[in-house]
Design a protein around this motif. Structure first.
Motif, PDB file in Angstrom:
ATOM      1  N   TYR A 245     116.162  47.927  -1.046  1.00  0.00           N
ATOM      2  CA  TYR A 245     115.325  46.828  -0.517  1.00  0.00           C
ATOM      3  C   TYR A 245     113.930  47.339  -0.193  1.00  0.00           C
ATOM      4  N   ASP A 246     113.871  48.441   0.547  1.00  0.00           N
ATOM      5  CA  ASP A 246     112.563  48.990   0.926  1.00  0.00           C
ATOM      6  C   ASP A 246     111.789  49.448  -0.305  1.00  0.00           C
ATOM      7  N   GLY A 247     112.497  50.049  -1.266  1.00  0.00           N
ATOM      8  CA  GLY A 247     111.838  50.504  -2.487  1.00  0.00           C
ATOM      9  C   GLY A 247     111.286  49.351  -3.302  1.00  0.00           C
ATOM     10  N   MET A 248     112.013  48.240  -3.331  1.00  0.00           N
ATOM     11  CA  MET A 248     111.555  47.084  -4.084  1.00  0.00           C
ATOM     12  C   MET A 248     110.340  46.446  -3.419  1.00  0.00           C
ATOM     13  N   VAL A 249     110.369  46.352  -2.106  1.00  0.00           N
ATOM     14  CA  VAL A 249     109.212  45.804  -1.384  1.00  0.00           C
ATOM     15  C   VAL A 249     107.981  46.656  -1.633  1.00  0.00           C
ATOM     16  N   GLU A 250     108.149  47.979  -1.580  1.00  0.00           N
ATOM     17  CA  GLU A 250     107.030  48.891  -1.806  1.00  0.00           C
ATOM     18  C   GLU A 250     106.476  48.738  -3.222  1.00  0.00           C
ATOM     19  N   ALA A 251     107.365  48.682  -4.225  1.00  0.00           N
ATOM     20  CA  ALA A 251     106.925  48.565  -5.615  1.00  0.00           C
ATOM     21  C   ALA A 251     106.238  47.228  -5.869  1.00  0.00           C
ATOM     22  N   ALA A 252     106.800  46.147  -5.337  1.00  0.00           N
ATOM     23  CA  ALA A 252     106.218  44.823  -5.551  1.00  0.00           C
ATOM     24  C   ALA A 252     104.870  44.690  -4.857  1.00  0.00           C
ATOM     25  N   THR A 253     104.734  45.320  -3.689  1.00  0.00           N
ATOM     26  CA  THR A 253     103.444  45.310  -2.974  1.00  0.00           C
ATOM     27  C   THR A 253     102.374  46.013  -3.790  1.00  0.00           C
TER      28      THR A 253
END
Length: 271
Positions: A245-253
């Motif tokens: 979840y955190d990795g996806m938020v970081e990548a999408a940001t």
């Protein structure tokens, strides 16, 4: 000249042999083709197309709303992605709790339309005739005892089951009854580790635990939980192997920043 590697499919016989040889069974849920391919490449023995798709894919509070059509859709995708793993699928709530004939019709439709290898049904002696009808038709069935999420409105809680002596004794007798009619495995969910170990040692078929300790013959987790994609779900039994979840938020940001700045796509990413 290249030679294609022959992939040996995991079957119900494989799972039974693993129990006999003392080899633990690895199981994870899968709901789509891409995830199935990755888990299959990782060597996971069994991919469970769980009705937990209702929770992690559709956002429902329980597994009850998911339909047979929904489950066939997810199961078909997983079956196409798995070349080695045995693909096991939940029959959803309402599809097997009626008459044996109704349960049989749902089971046949799932097997014919999805391409999976086996079915999982929740419950013990209450649905024994229905399970037997399915098994007698040549369809492999995995049982499921302990916390059975389709019965959540009856339980009223997702807490640990079979802590009282009476419920523990019923679970033990249910497990033996499921083995007797031909189930090839039983999932034990959220029960005391001591009880799960006792049940596992009493059976010749494997037990797959989730929140049931290390005495089971294998383990299963919801893949979204194991990968840390379900951010706020943190039961005692869950070990996270990623923080997706955190990795996806970081990548999408970062993606959004690059689009807005004009940095994406750059010259090498254009035709």
């Amino acid at each position: 000249m290249s030679v294609n590697k022959i992939i040996k499919r995991v079957t119900t016989n494989t799972i039974l042999a693993m129990k006999a040889n003392g080899e633990k069974v690895s199981m994870l849920t899968a709901y789509d083709y891409s995830t199935a391919r990755a888990l299959d490449d990782a060597g996971i023995d069994v991919l469970l197309v769980g009705d937990s798709a209702a929770n992690v894919f559709a956002g429902y509070e329980t597994t009850l709303p998911i339909t047979l059509d929904n489950m066939i859709y997810h199961a078909s995708a997983v079956a196409r992605g798995a070349k080695r793993a045995l693909v096991l699928v939940d029959l959803p709530f309402g599809e097997y709790q009626g008459t044996p004939e109704d349960a049989f019709k749902s089971a046949v439709r799932m097997m014919k339309e999805s391409g999976v290898h086996a079915l999982k049904l929740e419950g013990g002696v209450e649905i024994l005739e229905n399970i037997k009808k399915i098994i007698d038709a040549g369809i492999p069935v995995c049982g499921h005892l302990g916390l059975t999420p389709q019965s959540i409105n009856k339980f009223g809680t997702f807490g640990v089951r079979a802590q009282a002596d009476a419920e523990a004794e019923k679970l033990k007798s249910d497990a033996l009854a499921l083995q007797e009619i031909g189930c090839f495995a039983i999932v034990l969910e959220k029960i005391p580790a001591k009880l799960a170990k006792e049940v596992s040692e009493s059976l010749s078929i494997p037990t797959i635990g989730i929140g049931a300790g290390n005495g089971c013959d294998g383990q299963v987790l919801v893949v979204n939980d194991m990968l840390g994609f379900t951010k706020d779900f943190k039961p005692k039994f869950l070990r996270r192997y990623m923080e997706m979840y955190d990795g996806m938020v970081e990548a999408a940001t970062k993606y959004a920043e690059d689009v807005k700045s004009g940095n994406y796509p750059n010259e090498s990413e254009q035709y």
